[in-house]
Design a protein around this motif. Structure first.
Motif, PDB file in Angstrom:
ATOM      1  N   HIS A  86      35.317 126.506  55.657  1.00  0.00           N
ATOM      2  CA  HIS A  86      36.568 126.634  55.579  1.00  0.00           C
ATOM      3  C   HIS A  86      36.957 127.111  54.327  1.00  0.00           C
ATOM      4  CE1 HIS A  86      41.347 126.371  55.268  1.00  0.00           C
ATOM      5  NE2 HIS A  86      41.620 127.089  56.465  1.00  0.00           N
ATOM      6  N   GLU A  87      37.546 128.299  53.895  1.00  0.00           N
ATOM      7  CA  GLU A  87      37.785 128.639  52.476  1.00  0.00           C
ATOM      8  C   GLU A  87      38.180 127.107  51.446  1.00  0.00           C
ATOM      9  OE1 GLU A  87      41.764 130.637  53.335  1.00  0.00           O
ATOM     10  OE2 GLU A  87      39.961 131.658  53.001  1.00  0.00           O
ATOM     11  N   SER A  88      38.894 126.810  52.275  1.00  0.00           N
ATOM     12  CA  SER A  88      39.619 125.616  50.882  1.00  0.00           C
ATOM     13  C   SER A  88      38.195 124.600  50.569  1.00  0.00           C
ATOM     14  CB  SER A  88      40.827 124.667  51.889  1.00  0.00           C
ATOM     15  OG  SER A  88      39.208 123.695  53.246  1.00  0.00           O
ATOM     16  N   VAL A  89      36.949 124.082  51.679  1.00  0.00           N
ATOM     17  CA  VAL A  89      35.594 123.741  50.994  1.00  0.00           C
ATOM     18  C   VAL A  89      35.691 124.092  49.600  1.00  0.00           C
ATOM     19  CG1 VAL A  89      33.646 122.717  51.331  1.00  0.00           C
ATOM     20  CG2 VAL A  89      35.663 122.699  53.454  1.00  0.00           C
ATOM     21  N   GLN A  90      35.844 123.369  48.559  1.00  0.00           N
ATOM     22  CA  GLN A  90      35.245 124.850  47.278  1.00  0.00           C
ATOM     23  C   GLN A  90      34.151 123.017  46.730  1.00  0.00           C
ATOM     24  OE1 GLN A  90      35.766 126.669  45.986  1.00  0.00           O
ATOM     25  NE2 GLN A  90      36.408 128.201  48.699  1.00  0.00           N
ATOM     26  N   PRO A  91      32.548 123.683  46.241  1.00  0.00           N
ATOM     27  CA  PRO A  91      32.180 125.114  46.195  1.00  0.00           C
ATOM     28  C   PRO A  91      31.989 124.633  47.254  1.00  0.00           C
ATOM     29  CG  PRO A  91      31.629 123.461  44.489  1.00  0.00           C
ATOM     30  CD  PRO A  91      32.383 122.315  44.643  1.00  0.00           C
TER      31      PRO A  91
END
Length: 292
Positions: A69-74
Motif C-alpha cells: 500500500h502507498e501508505s507504507v514508507q519508505p
C-alpha cells in the motif's frame, strides 16, 4: 507498488509473512500472505501488504506477487526489496531485470551478493523454471554455469542524446524514409545510435555491465563504417547534421582509446568483423584494457 519475486527455496506462508514484515517495517498483522489453497474469504484485504504465492517447478520453488500500500514508507526499489527479502528469509531470490529479454533476471543472496542470471520459463501447463546461468558463483547453485551473459549488454538502455537530436531532425525532414528500414536515412539514424552507445559505455568504464562482448564491439565499429559510406547518399543538410553529431563522439572515442600498435585486435580477430570491407581509423585504436 508491486514486486514480483521468485525464491529458490520453498517458504512457508509464516516465513514469507515474517520476512515481508521485516523488510517493509510493518507489523506481521499488517501482512496478509496466501497461496493457492487459502480460503479467500478469510483473507485480510485491508492489510498494508498483500502477497500471493504460487508453487512452481524446476530450479525455483515459489513465485511471489507482493502488493504494498502507498501508505507504507519508505517503499524500497525492486533490487533493494529482493536483497532485503533474501536476508530476512535466508533464501536465494530472483527478480526480473530491466531489459526486454524474458530470460533476464537478477539473483540476490542473503549474503548481499546481487548478480545477473539467465532464467528460462517452460511452456508447460505446470510452469517450470530453469536457472541457466549466473555471472558470479553461488554456493547453493553448484549445477548452474557461471559465465557472462552477453545478450544483456546488447539490450542495456544507454542514453544517446546526440543520436536522439539527429533522429528528431530526420523525422521532421524525411519522416517516411527515416522510419523505413533499409533506407539511407534509417541506416544513418540507427548506426549513429549504435556508435554513440559504444562511446557512452566506454566513457562510463563499461558500466553498468563492467564488460563488453567483442562481437558487439565489432558490430558497432562497423556501424561507424556505415556512417562514413553514407555521406554521398544523404542530402547535404543531413550530412552536416550527421557530421556535427559525429565530431564529438569521434573525439571522445579517440581520447578513450590507444593506438593498436601491437596489433592486439589483429591477433584476436573480432567476431563478425568483415576483413574484406574497408574500415575507418577507429579500427586502428582499441580500449585499454580490452573489455571482453
Amino acid at each position: 507498488m508491486t514486486y514480483n519475486l521468485l525464491t529458490v527455496e520453498p517458504l512457508t506462508l509464516d516465513a514469507v509473512t515474517a520476512a515481508l514484515a521485516q523488510c517493509l517495517h510493518v507489523g506481521v498483522q499488517e501482512v496478509d500472505v496466501a497461496d493457492e489453497n487459502t480460503d479467500q474469504d478469510l483473507r485480510n484485504w485491508d492489510a498494508l501488504v498483500l502477497c500471493e504465492t504460487v508453487t512452481v517447478l524446476g530450479d525455483v520453488s515459489t513465485s511471489l506477487e507482493i502488493y504494498v500500500h502507498e501508505s507504507v514508507q519508505p517503499r524500497p526499489g525492486e533490487r533493494e526489496m529482493a536483497s532485503a527479502f533474501a536476508r530476512a528469509a535466508g533464501a536465494l531470490v530472483l527478480f526480473p531485470a530491466e531489459e526486454a529479454l524474458p530470460s533476464a533476471y537478477w539473483l540476490a543472496t542473503e549474503s548481499g551478493l546481487v548478480t545477473r542470471s539467465r532464467v528460462y520459463e517452460s511452456d508447460d501447463e505446470e510452469l517450470r523454471y530453469t536457472i541457466d546461468r549466473v555471472e558470479a558463483p553461488v554456493d547453493r547453485l553448484p549445477h548452474v554455469t557461471v559465465a557472462r551473459i552477453p545478450e544483456v549488454v546488447r539490450e542495456l538502455k544507454i542514453a544517446t542524446p546526440l543520436g536522439d537530436v539527429f533522429a528528431a531532425h530526420l523525422h521532421r525532414m524525411h519522416p517516411e524514409e527515416t522510419g523505413t528500414p533499409g533506407t539511407p536515412f534509417w541506416t544513418a539514424r540507427s548506426s549513429l545510435a549504435a556508435w554513440e552507445k559504444l562511446v557512452r559505455q566506454m566513457e562510463a568504464a563499461w558500466a553498468p555491465s563492467g564488460w563488453y562482448p567483442s562481437d558487439l564491439y565489432a558490430e558497432r565499429l562497423a556501424a561507424r563504417d556505415k556512417l562514413e559510406h553514407l555521406r554521398n547518399q544523404l542530402p547535404e543538410n543531413v550530412t552536416v547534421l550527421l557530421q556535427n553529431a559525429l565530431e564529438p563522439l569521434d573525439a571522445l572515442f579517440a581520447a578513450l582509446t590507444v593506438d593498436d600498435t601491437d596489433g592486439l585486435l589483429g591477433k584476436e580477430p573480432l567476431p563478425g568483423a568483415d576483413t574484406a570491407a574497408p574500415h575507418g581509423w577507429w579500427w586502428t585504436r582499441r580500449p585499454d584494457p580490452l573489455p571482453w
